[in-house]
Write a protein that holds these residues in place. Structure first.
Motif, PDB file in Angstrom:
ATOM      1  N   THR A   1       0.848  -1.188   0.000  1.00 56.55           N
ATOM      2  CA  THR A   1       0.000   0.000   0.000  1.00 56.55           C
ATOM      3  C   THR A   1       0.881   1.235   0.000  1.00 56.55           C
ATOM      4  N   ALA A   2       0.251   2.377  -0.191  1.00 53.21           N
ATOM      5  CA  ALA A   2       1.002   3.629  -0.252  1.00 53.21           C
ATOM      6  C   ALA A   2       1.375   4.152   1.126  1.00 53.21           C
ATOM      7  N   THR A   3       1.130   3.390   2.178  1.00 51.66           N
ATOM      8  CA  THR A   3       1.447   3.865   3.515  1.00 51.66           C
ATOM      9  C   THR A   3       2.929   3.736   3.830  1.00 51.66           C
ATOM     10  N   SER A   4       3.655   2.891   3.086  1.00 50.95           N
ATOM     11  CA  SER A   4       5.076   2.708   3.336  1.00 50.95           C
ATOM     12  C   SER A   4       5.842   3.822   2.634  1.00 50.95           C
ATOM     13  N   THR A   5       6.441   4.706   3.428  1.00 56.51           N
ATOM     14  CA  THR A   5       7.163   5.831   2.835  1.00 56.51           C
ATOM     15  C   THR A   5       8.661   5.731   3.045  1.00 56.51           C
ATOM     16  N   THR A   6       9.109   4.845   3.914  1.00 58.91           N
ATOM     17  CA  THR A   6      10.536   4.671   4.135  1.00 58.91           C
ATOM     18  C   THR A   6      10.880   3.200   4.018  1.00 58.91           C
ATOM     19  N   THR A   7      12.105   2.935   3.623  1.00 57.74           N
ATOM     20  CA  THR A   7      12.593   1.570   3.488  1.00 57.74           C
ATOM     21  C   THR A   7      13.805   1.402   4.374  1.00 57.74           C
ATOM     22  N   PRO A   8      13.806   0.404   5.287  1.00 53.80           N
ATOM     23  CA  PRO A   8      14.977   0.220   6.135  1.00 53.80           C
ATOM     24  C   PRO A   8      16.188  -0.146   5.297  1.00 53.80           C
ATOM     25  N   SER A   9      17.342   0.358   5.693  1.00 55.03           N
ATOM     26  CA  SER A   9      18.561   0.078   4.948  1.00 55.03           C
ATOM     27  C   SER A   9      19.263  -1.129   5.548  1.00 55.03           C
ATOM     28  N   PRO A  10      19.422  -2.207   4.777  1.00 56.79           N
ATOM     29  CA  PRO A  10      20.151  -3.360   5.286  1.00 56.79           C
ATOM     30  C   PRO A  10      21.634  -3.061   5.361  1.00 56.79           C
ATOM     31  N   ALA A  11      22.338  -3.803   6.189  1.00 63.03           N
ATOM     32  CA  ALA A  11      23.781  -3.659   6.252  1.00 63.03           C
ATOM     33  C   ALA A  11      24.376  -4.028   4.896  1.00 63.03           C
ATOM     34  N   PRO A  12      25.379  -3.279   4.422  1.00 62.48           N
ATOM     35  CA  PRO A  12      25.973  -3.608   3.128  1.00 62.48           C
ATOM     36  C   PRO A  12      26.503  -5.037   3.102  1.00 62.48           C
ATOM     37  N   GLY A  13      26.215  -5.731   2.029  1.00 62.57           N
ATOM     38  CA  GLY A  13      26.715  -7.086   1.870  1.00 62.57           C
ATOM     39  C   GLY A  13      27.946  -7.100   0.991  1.00 62.57           C
ATOM     40  N   PRO A  14      28.394  -8.281   0.595  1.00 66.15           N
ATOM     41  CA  PRO A  14      29.562  -8.369  -0.281  1.00 66.15           C
ATOM     42  C   PRO A  14      29.264  -7.773  -1.651  1.00 66.15           C
ATOM     43  N   ARG A  15      30.308  -7.291  -2.310  1.00 68.58           N
ATOM     44  CA  ARG A  15      30.140  -6.693  -3.639  1.00 68.58           C
ATOM     45  C   ARG A  15      30.162  -7.796  -4.685  1.00 68.58           C
TER      46      ARG A  15
ATOM     47  N   TRP B   1      27.111 -10.670  -6.766  1.00 61.85           N
ATOM     48  CA  TRP B   1      25.698 -10.903  -7.045  1.00 61.85           C
ATOM     49  C   TRP B   1      25.046 -11.658  -5.892  1.00 61.85           C
ATOM     50  N   GLN B   2      23.934 -11.131  -5.415  1.00 65.96           N
ATOM     51  CA  GLN B   2      23.190 -11.792  -4.345  1.00 65.96           C
ATOM     52  C   GLN B   2      21.949 -12.469  -4.914  1.00 65.96           C
ATOM     53  N   ALA B   3      21.517 -13.524  -4.251  1.00 64.64           N
ATOM     54  CA  ALA B   3      20.341 -14.261  -4.710  1.00 64.64           C
ATOM     55  C   ALA B   3      19.619 -14.857  -3.516  1.00 64.64           C
ATOM     56  N   PRO B   4      18.297 -15.006  -3.585  1.00 65.24           N
ATOM     57  CA  PRO B   4      17.581 -15.711  -2.512  1.00 65.24           C
ATOM     58  C   PRO B   4      17.999 -17.174  -2.491  1.00 65.24           C
ATOM     59  N   GLU B   5      17.988 -17.747  -1.318  1.00 67.81           N
ATOM     60  CA  GLU B   5      18.385 -19.145  -1.184  1.00 67.81           C
ATOM     61  C   GLU B   5      17.221 -20.085  -1.452  1.00 67.81           C
ATOM     62  N   ASP B   6      16.005 -19.613  -1.203  1.00 69.40           N
ATOM     63  CA  ASP B   6      14.828 -20.472  -1.317  1.00 69.40           C
ATOM     64  C   ASP B   6      14.026 -20.128  -2.571  1.00 69.40           C
ATOM     65  N   ASN B   7      13.100 -21.013  -2.908  1.00 70.74           N
ATOM     66  CA  ASN B   7      12.189 -20.802  -4.030  1.00 70.74           C
ATOM     67  C   ASN B   7      11.098 -19.820  -3.614  1.00 70.74           C
ATOM     68  N   LEU B   8      11.138 -18.625  -4.165  1.00 71.58           N
ATOM     69  CA  LEU B   8      10.133 -17.604  -3.863  1.00 71.58           C
ATOM     70  C   LEU B   8       8.948 -17.660  -4.818  1.00 71.58           C
TER      71      LEU B   8
ATOM     72  N   GLY C   1      19.307  -6.241  -1.710  1.00 72.92           N
ATOM     73  CA  GLY C   1      19.940  -7.552  -1.587  1.00 72.92           C
ATOM     74  C   GLY C   1      18.993  -8.590  -0.981  1.00 72.92           C
ATOM     75  N   TRP C   2      19.582  -9.647  -0.431  1.00 73.22           N
ATOM     76  CA  TRP C   2      18.805 -10.736   0.130  1.00 73.22           C
ATOM     77  C   TRP C   2      19.325 -11.092   1.513  1.00 73.22           C
ATOM     78  N   PRO C   3      18.424 -11.478   2.428  1.00 71.13           N
ATOM     79  CA  PRO C   3      18.793 -11.629   3.849  1.00 71.13           C
ATOM     80  C   PRO C   3      19.981 -12.545   4.107  1.00 71.13           C
ATOM     81  N   ARG C   4      20.175 -13.564   3.300  1.00 70.73           N
ATOM     82  CA  ARG C   4      21.247 -14.524   3.568  1.00 70.73           C
ATOM     83  C   ARG C   4      22.629 -13.887   3.523  1.00 70.73           C
ATOM     84  N   TYR C   5      22.754 -12.695   2.910  1.00 73.07           N
ATOM     85  CA  TYR C   5      24.043 -12.050   2.780  1.00 73.07           C
ATOM     86  C   TYR C   5      24.283 -10.992   3.853  1.00 73.07           C
ATOM     87  N   ARG C   6      23.292 -10.808   4.715  1.00 71.02           N
ATOM     88  CA  ARG C   6      23.407  -9.752   5.722  1.00 71.02           C
ATOM     89  C   ARG C   6      23.930 -10.334   7.030  1.00 71.02           C
ATOM     90  N   HIS C   7      24.743  -9.552   7.686  1.00 70.11           N
ATOM     91  CA  HIS C   7      25.368 -10.017   8.932  1.00 70.11           C
ATOM     92  C   HIS C   7      24.952  -9.129  10.099  1.00 70.11           C
TER      93      HIS C   7
END
Length: 262
Positions: free
Chosen positions: A182-196, A198-205, A256-262
């Motif tokens: 919905t249009a109520t989300s006006t900010t996006t949390p910034s994840p910790a920078p991951g490795p430079r 290519w990142q990918a999800p680990e599971d089938n989305l 990015g994707w959560p698996r790369y965040r520490h």
């Protein structure tokens, strides 16, 4: 760029960059069905940085699926759909679509940062449609030690349609995920920078979804001009390829994707 090149490349990220394609497959042992899926080597030296129009949260369900499908299409075009994100090969079912995008993998290696942008997400009776843009100004194909980067004031637009495959007894779609953003989300949390890399999800989305990446005819739309201007205000009016001796900078993937965040 001709229509034949669009069809041969099978990937928006190489449509403006492609020269003669190599055909030798790379040595990779990743299996997209494995829980330890890793991106193939063709894309590992690059990243994707996403943005969105105000009101769209990149972490919400539909934007997350959009990001996964758009990235998976890039990987599939370079390395083959069987080596793309888990479940993507099975989710793209239309034979004509598969013939356009998956006819032949480029087997090129890419470097740098691919910029992608969600313009809007429109719910439908069976799922939703996402309108996206991409810019290749810092995204290069490596050939014989040289790096080919494409610029264009239009970038590329792409429409991706998602349709659910399961339905309730009353004929209404079975909610595979949470509701549309919905249009109520006006900010996006910034994840910790991951490795430079290519990142990918680990599971089938993509379980429960059929994905249609849309027609290549959509790529030359003017829809992305305002967004591209914020990234590359001096981009040429017509597509232009620049060849350099060094690759463009690879920025950390976002979000990015959560698996790369520490």
């Amino acid at each position: 760029m001709t229509r034949n090149l669009l069809h041969t490349a099978g990937i928006t990220a190489v449509l403006l960059l492609a020269v003669a394609c190599t055909t030798s497959p790379s040595d990779s042992h990743e299996s997209p069905d494995s829980p330890s899926y890793l991106p193939p080597e063709e894309v590992r030296n690059a990243t994707v940085v996403w943005s969105a129009e105000p009101g769209t949260d990149l972490f919400d369900t539909y934007p997350t699926l959009t990001r996964a499908a758009a990235e998976a299409l890039v990987v599939a075009g370079l390395a083959g759909p069987e080596r793309s994100y888990p479940g993507f090969d099975e989710a793209v079912t239309d034979p004509t679509t598969r013939g356009i995008y998956f006819r032949k993998a480029n087997r090129d290696t890419v470097y740098g940062t691919l910029y992608k942008h969600i313009v809007d997400i429109v719910p439908t009776d069976t799922g939703f449609t996402a309108h996206t843009c991409e810019s290749f100004k810092d995204f290069a194909v490596e050939r014989d030690g040289k790096y080919n980067v494409s610029r264009s004031h239009r970038g590329h637009s792409q429409t991706i349609t998602f349709a659910r495959t399961k339905w309730e007894d009353n004929g209404l779609p079975l909610e595979m995920t949470t509701s549309a953003p919905t249009a109520t989300s006006t900010t996006t949390p910034s994840p910790a920078p991951g490795p430079r890399e290519w990142q990918a999800p680990e599971d089938n989305l993509f379980t429960g979804w059929i994905i249609d990446p849309g027609s290549p005819d959509d790529y030359d739309s003017e829809r992305c001009v305002p967004w591209v201007a914020t990234l590359d205000p001096d981009a040429p009016a017509e597509p232009e390829t620049i060849t350099t001796d060094t690759p463009p900078e690879t920025l950390p993937a976002y979000p990015g994707w959560p698996r790369y965040r520490h």
